[in-house]
Design an enzyme around this catalytic site. Structure first.
Site, short mmCIF file in Angstrom:
data_model
loop_
_atom_site.label_atom_id
_atom_site.label_comp_id
_atom_site.label_asym_id
_atom_site.label_seq_id
_atom_site.Cartn_x
_atom_site.Cartn_y
_atom_site.Cartn_z
N ASP A 1 -4.12 -6.28 4.78
CA ASP A 1 -5.14 -7.05 5.31
C ASP A 1 -5.14 -8.47 4.72
O ASP A 1 -5.95 -9.48 5.31
CB ASP A 1 -6.49 -6.59 5.23
CG ASP A 1 -6.71 -5.14 6.10
OD1 ASP A 1 -5.94 -5.45 7.37
OD2 ASP A 1 -7.34 -4.21 5.77
N ASN B 1 0.86 -1.25 -0.08
CA ASN B 1 -0.16 0.05 -0.10
C ASN B 1 0.79 1.36 -0.06
O ASN B 1 1.94 1.09 -0.08
CB ASN B 1 -0.96 -0.05 1.18
CG ASN B 1 -0.06 -0.08 2.47
OD1 ASN B 1 0.44 0.70 2.84
ND2 ASN B 1 -0.26 -1.11 3.19
#
Ligand code: PMT
Length: 399
Positions: A278, A209
């Protein structure tokens, strides 16, 4: 000093030349320096000197409004983390003591809520004059910091007290004043996580990310300045380790979990600023995935939720999380705080300009179990880190 916003007021005395060294040193140390000169100061040193040294516009004339979106003296007053006046003449001390605002510097001083440090410099007889001493006492009583002038041969030919403190001394004092808002955490241990995690797909590809690590590194740096022992568990970033911080590098969420669990037994405070992936590819290939089909499907599985794991085991340790949200900021942040057993959560809307990933600033609201406890407008990540450490300090004192 990195990221600190320091306004330097220069008034009309021969020691104005030393202010050039002060501004140069502050800039080299990474501070964002804005210089405000009085008209008389410009007789000693030109505004151009300070503009070049600070890489910022120098404010002299109150009515010379360069940016129509702001009122200059209010903007300068609000912008500063600290205002230092060096040299401070008897005239500016008198204006400050009696509330006069008739030029850019004095109006900025009236409008600011930042701490003010004055470095007087003048002839020894002027300095010893009871009215100057009374004005200095008024300022001290009001919380203005004064760095006393040194003794020696003065520019006017007299021997005595009146020489402006040396730039290095002034910088040391500025650092001390800026640190005063931080708690004393000597003997405490702080664990900070920062940056992204990378979840590999094959030897050349990974999922990650946009986290740069800036927020977490700023927190580690501020925590170290409290005297605490700080462990920074960091995903891949290009940042340098803050002074006094022990850094442990990790790549995957699973590795971050293991390092956090290792550090947990000795920790008093855990701050989770990392943007942990995640999901990760369910299978990691040991050879490069070949380009064959037009479309591919990659099966992903959940990574461990590190904050949740800590929340279960934390005991009376203080746990702070971050929430990076694009919708329903408050609802999502408070749900994460409850579910993961956090004491505080710092929610940043990562769609807002000047907030979240990669940028040098952030905008956040902090929640505890009962609701919002602080709302922080746009500010540097360094400043926000200090505010967070101060807030945690208050919470620990209340326990
Ligand atoms: O690094 P920068 O470029 O400076 O950007 C700063 C930041 C946006 C990354 C930072 O301010 C921030 O918001 N960090 C948390 C990002 C995030 O993962 O938020 P989240 O809402 O998905 O997670 C909530 C909390 O649970 C976080 O404390 C996170 O560290 C933690 N978590 C999440 C997933 C997971 N598997 N394990 C976790 O521990």
């Amino acid at each position: 000093m990195r990221g600190k916003r320091i306004a330097v007021g220069v008034t009309g005395g021969i020691a104005a030349f030393k202010a050039a060294t002060l501004v140069s040193r502050l800039s080299q140390l990474g501070a964002d320096v804005r210089v405000i000169m009085t008209e008389s100061a410009t007789r000693f040193v030109t505004p151009l000197t300070f503009q070049i040294l600070s890489r910022n516009h120098v404010a002299v004339d109150t009515f010379d409004e360069k940016d129509p979106s702001v009122v200059s003296h209010i903007d300068l007053a609000d912008h500063a983390d600290l205002i230092v006046i060096a040299p401070a003449t008897a005239n500016i001390l008198a204006k400050m003591a009696h509330g006069l605002g008739d030029d850019m510097l004095s109006t900025t001083l009236l409008a600011t809520r930042a701490p003010i440090l004055v470095a007087p410099a003048m002839n020894v007889h002027m300095y010893e004059n009871p009215v100057v001493q009374e004005n200095l006492q008024i300022l001290r009583d009001r919380g203005v910091f004064v760095i006393d002038p040194g003794e020696g041969m003065l520019a006017c030919g007299y021997q005595g007290q009146g020489r402006m403190a040396e730039p290095e001394e002034i910088i040391a004092r500025i650092e001390k004043i800026l640190d005063a808002s931080l708690p004393d955490w000597k003997g405490k241990r702080v664990v900070v996580t920062a940056g992204p995690t990378r979840e590999p797909l094959d030897p050349v590809r990974y999922f990650t990310n946009r986290s740069s690590g800036k927020m977490g590194y700023a927190i580690a740096e501020a925590a170290a300045r409290t005297g605490a022992e700080v462990v920074l568990i960091s995903g891949p970033t290009s940042l340098t380790t803050p002074p006094g911080v022990r850094r442990v590098d990790v790549v995957r969420a699973e590795e971050m979990l293991q390092e956090v669990l290792k550090a947990l037994p000795r920790a008093d405070i855990i701050i989770k600023a990392a943007a942990v992936a995640d999901y990760r590819p369910a299978t990691v290939l040991d050879r490069k995935m070949k380009k064959r089909a037009e479309e591919v499907e990659i099966r992903m599985e959940r990574t461990p939720d590190i904050a949740w794991e800590i929340g279960k085991r934390k005991g009376d340790r203080f746990l702070v999380g971050f929430a990076a949200e694009t919708d329903d900021l408050e609802e999502n942040a408070r749900e994460k705080l409850r579910r993961k057993g956090m004491d505080l959560i710092v929610a940043n809307d990562v769609t807002a300009e000047g907030a979240g990933f990669e940028v040098d600033t952030n905008i956040a609201t902090v929640y505890d179990r009962n609701g919002p406890v602080a709302k922080w407008p746009k500010m540097s990540k360094e400043k926000m880190a200090e505010r967070l450490i101060a807030l945690i300090g208050e919470r620990l004192n209340d326990r």
